[in-house]
Design a protein around this motif. Structure first.
Motif, PDB file in Angstrom:
ATOM      1  N   THR A   1       0.889  -1.207   0.124  1.00 24.05           N
ATOM      2  CA  THR A   1       0.148  -0.041   0.106  1.00 24.05           C
ATOM      3  C   THR A   1       0.893   1.197   0.019  1.00 24.05           C
ATOM      4  OG1 THR A   1      -0.106  -0.218   2.454  1.00 24.05           O
ATOM      5  CG2 THR A   1      -1.980  -1.088   1.068  1.00 24.05           C
ATOM      6  N   PHE A   2       2.081   1.251   0.621  1.00 26.36           N
ATOM      7  CA  PHE A   2       3.008   2.381   0.573  1.00 26.36           C
ATOM      8  C   PHE A   2       3.827   2.694  -0.834  1.00 26.36           C
ATOM      9  CE2 PHE A   2       2.083   2.484   5.212  1.00 26.36           C
ATOM     10  CZ  PHE A   2       2.605   3.744   5.491  1.00 26.36           C
ATOM     11  N   ILE A   3       4.156   1.414  -1.243  1.00 29.95           N
ATOM     12  CA  ILE A   3       5.250   1.615  -2.368  1.00 29.95           C
ATOM     13  C   ILE A   3       4.348   1.889  -3.789  1.00 29.95           C
ATOM     14  CG2 ILE A   3       6.716   0.143  -1.316  1.00 29.95           C
ATOM     15  CD1 ILE A   3       6.001  -2.091  -3.198  1.00 29.95           C
ATOM     16  N   TYR A   4       3.108   1.637  -3.657  1.00 26.67           N
ATOM     17  CA  TYR A   4       2.094   1.981  -5.001  1.00 26.67           C
ATOM     18  C   TYR A   4       1.299   3.101  -4.774  1.00 26.67           C
ATOM     19  CZ  TYR A   4       3.555  -2.838  -6.421  1.00 26.67           C
ATOM     20  OH  TYR A   4       4.320  -3.957  -6.833  1.00 26.67           O
ATOM     21  N   ALA A   5       1.100   3.808  -3.632  1.00 30.66           N
ATOM     22  CA  ALA A   5       0.202   4.989  -3.311  1.00 30.66           C
ATOM     23  C   ALA A   5       0.983   6.180  -4.102  1.00 30.66           C
ATOM     24  CB  ALA A   5      -0.091   5.122  -1.933  1.00 30.66           C
TER      25      ALA A   5
ATOM     26  N   GLU B 197      13.309   0.775  -9.740  1.00 30.28           N
ATOM     27  CA  GLU B 197      13.215   1.863  -9.056  1.00 30.28           C
ATOM     28  C   GLU B 197      12.759   2.062  -7.759  1.00 30.28           C
ATOM     29  OE1 GLU B 197      12.277   6.572 -10.464  1.00 30.28           O
ATOM     30  OE2 GLU B 197      11.158   4.851 -11.444  1.00 30.28           O
ATOM     31  N   LEU B 198      11.538   1.150  -7.453  1.00 28.70           N
ATOM     32  CA  LEU B 198      10.896   1.036  -6.335  1.00 28.70           C
ATOM     33  C   LEU B 198      12.040   0.590  -5.326  1.00 28.70           C
ATOM     34  CD1 LEU B 198       7.152   0.108  -7.027  1.00 28.70           C
ATOM     35  CD2 LEU B 198       8.075   2.256  -6.319  1.00 28.70           C
ATOM     36  N   TRP B 199      12.748  -0.392  -5.673  1.00 28.21           N
ATOM     37  CA  TRP B 199      13.566  -1.224  -4.570  1.00 28.21           C
ATOM     38  C   TRP B 199      14.658  -0.084  -4.248  1.00 28.21           C
ATOM     39  CZ3 TRP B 199      14.320  -4.534  -0.868  1.00 28.21           C
ATOM     40  CH2 TRP B 199      15.722  -4.977  -0.830  1.00 28.21           C
ATOM     41  N   ASP B 200      15.140   0.530  -5.051  1.00 33.80           N
ATOM     42  CA  ASP B 200      16.385   1.313  -4.861  1.00 33.80           C
ATOM     43  C   ASP B 200      15.943   2.566  -4.007  1.00 33.80           C
ATOM     44  OD1 ASP B 200      19.030   2.346  -5.662  1.00 33.80           O
ATOM     45  OD2 ASP B 200      17.979   4.052  -6.395  1.00 33.80           O
ATOM     46  N   ARG B 201      14.544   2.923  -4.084  1.00 37.29           N
ATOM     47  CA  ARG B 201      14.105   3.979  -3.316  1.00 37.29           C
ATOM     48  C   ARG B 201      13.791   3.522  -2.051  1.00 37.29           C
ATOM     49  NH1 ARG B 201      14.557   9.326  -2.751  1.00 37.29           N
ATOM     50  NH2 ARG B 201      12.735  10.581  -2.403  1.00 37.29           N
ATOM     51  N   TYR B 202      13.403   2.157  -1.707  1.00 38.48           N
ATOM     52  CA  TYR B 202      13.046   1.724  -0.344  1.00 38.48           C
ATOM     53  C   TYR B 202      13.795   0.810   0.375  1.00 38.48           C
ATOM     54  CZ  TYR B 202       8.184   4.060  -1.333  1.00 38.48           C
ATOM     55  OH  TYR B 202       7.308   4.708  -1.721  1.00 38.48           O
ATOM     56  N   LYS B 203      14.795   0.307  -0.380  1.00 39.04           N
ATOM     57  CA  LYS B 203      15.568  -0.828   0.287  1.00 39.04           C
ATOM     58  C   LYS B 203      16.110  -0.515   1.539  1.00 39.04           C
ATOM     59  CE  LYS B 203      19.732   0.108  -2.431  1.00 39.04           C
ATOM     60  NZ  LYS B 203      20.675  -0.303  -3.616  1.00 39.04           N
ATOM     61  N   ALA B 204      16.713   0.667   1.712  1.00 42.95           N
ATOM     62  CA  ALA B 204      17.019   1.121   3.136  1.00 42.95           C
ATOM     63  C   ALA B 204      16.200   1.096   4.106  1.00 42.95           C
ATOM     64  CB  ALA B 204      17.636   2.402   3.071  1.00 42.95           C
TER      65      ALA B 204
END
Length: 375
Positions: free
Chosen positions: A197-201, A250-257
């Motif tokens: 819900t967070f990464i697609y919103a 791109e989502l992984w690079d943004r959220y992986k941390a």
């Protein structure tokens, strides 16, 4: 189309279910749909749900064999027809104005989801009095009551993990086919839903007002199951697999941390929850997981506090040291810690090593006392 579909995933909660259902059917927002999923309950839960369904045509009752939380929730999501979707755990309850307030905020701001602060509570069995703890989603208070694009502020995934304190636009849930993990026998399958819900919103909001009432005294809750050791690890593997899908680079690079931040604290929570007999083995397992994350350059230490950085480094470099220093007593009450330390001290005092050491210390002291008296 109902304004809000409310999903109630139900399994063996007859002691709490009426309070939950009353809080839902009496909502000030009347245009709702209530989807109750009975996941093979063996107590009186199904009879209670049937009673409510017979009296209220807004209630959709699904009676199925026991297949777990994720399967039941996905059935509810598939059946939902509302503009927005809410979730109420059957041992919790909600204030009567919750869904009207959340729906109005969501509509006014064209939100994919809106969440609000909440209470955790326990109830005294003797007098029925409640003990409440206010939970702020945003510990800083800086991101309340404004529209946020999570991609622009990925740190908001550090907010308290829950899926039930808000509502979600069904259109975007369906667009990205956001669903729960369905691993048999697993728990904590709301974590994967949280992340999706967070990464697609694109538009979300957090309200600094408490609504949802989250029970913490149900002995049958997954939180209290000390035998479910690796459920959280399975769930975070599920989340990682979503990030690894083609097109999500791109989502992984943004959220992986922040994925690894959340994963670390979820594992620490697990250490405090599981039985002592599993803790050492579990620490060794998660040490390997985070060593791999470091090797793949997926850890950003700047998102952790200095103390967490110290602990994470110890976990990776010396899992046994981490176990002895932090995990051994994680989740143990202060009284139990003292008792355990006293037992260990008693065992030490019985040992030959302790007795010999004490003797070596005693002889010089006695000689010194005699010399002092002669002087």
């Amino acid at each position: 189309m109902p304004k809000v579909s409310i999903i109630v995933p139900t399994y063996n909660v007859e002691n709490y279910l009426r309070e939950c259902m009353e809080s839902i059917v009496r909502q000030t927002l009347k245009d709702i749909e209530v989807i109750c999923i009975n996941d093979g309950s063996t107590d009186g839960s199904l009879a209670i749900l049937k009673e409510y369904a017979d009296k209220d045509d807004r209630i959709v009752l699904v009676d199925k064999k026991n297949e777990g939380y994720g399967v039941g929730m996905n059935i509810g999501l598939d059946k939902a027809t509302g503009e927005y979707i809410g979730i109420v755990e059957p041992d919790d309850f909600v204030p009567l104005n919750m869904y009207e307030d959340l729906y109005n905020v969501a509509k006014e701001n064209d939100l994919d989801f809106v969440k609000a602060d909440f209470y955790r509570f326990t109830r005294n069995e003797n007098n029925g009095n409640m003990s409440l703890t206010y939970n702020h989603l945003d510990s800083t208070g800086e991101d309340y009551n404004v529209v946020i694009d999570p991609f622009e502020k990925p740190y908001i995934t550090k907010f308290i993990m829950n899926t039930w304190s808000g509502i979600y636009r069904r259109e975007y849930i369906e667009k990205y086919h956001i669903r729960h993990n369905t691993t048999p026998g697993a728990s904590f399958q709301d974590n994967g839903f949280f992340w999706q819900t967070f990464i697609y919103a694109k538009r979300c909001m957090f309200l600094d007002k408490p609504y949802y009432m989250n029970r913490r005294d149900n002995p049958n809750s997954s939180v209290n199951n000390k035998q479910k050791v690796y459920c959280m690890n399975v769930e975070y593997d599920f989340v990682r697999d979503i990030f690894m899908q083609k097109g999500n680079e791109e989502l992984w690079d943004r959220y992986k941390a922040y994925y690894n931040y959340k994963r670390y604290y979820s594992y620490v929570f697990t250490i405090g929850r599981i039985s002592d007999e599993f803790k050492k083995e579990y620490v060794e397992r998660i040490s390997k997981e985070f060593k791999r994350a470091f090797d793949l350059d997926e850890i950003d230490m700047s998102v952790f506090t200095p103390l967490a950085q110290e602990r994470l480094n110890l976990l990776v470099k010396d899992p046994n040291g981490y176990y002895q220093k932090y995990a051994l007593f994680e989740g143990t009450s202060a009284t139990d810690k003292i008792k355990q330390l006293e037992r260990e001290l008693s065992e030490v005092r019985k040992s030959t090593t302790f007795k010999v050491g004490k003797a070596l210390l005693t002889v010089p002291r006695s000689i010194k006392r005699k010399l002092t008296k002669r002087k």
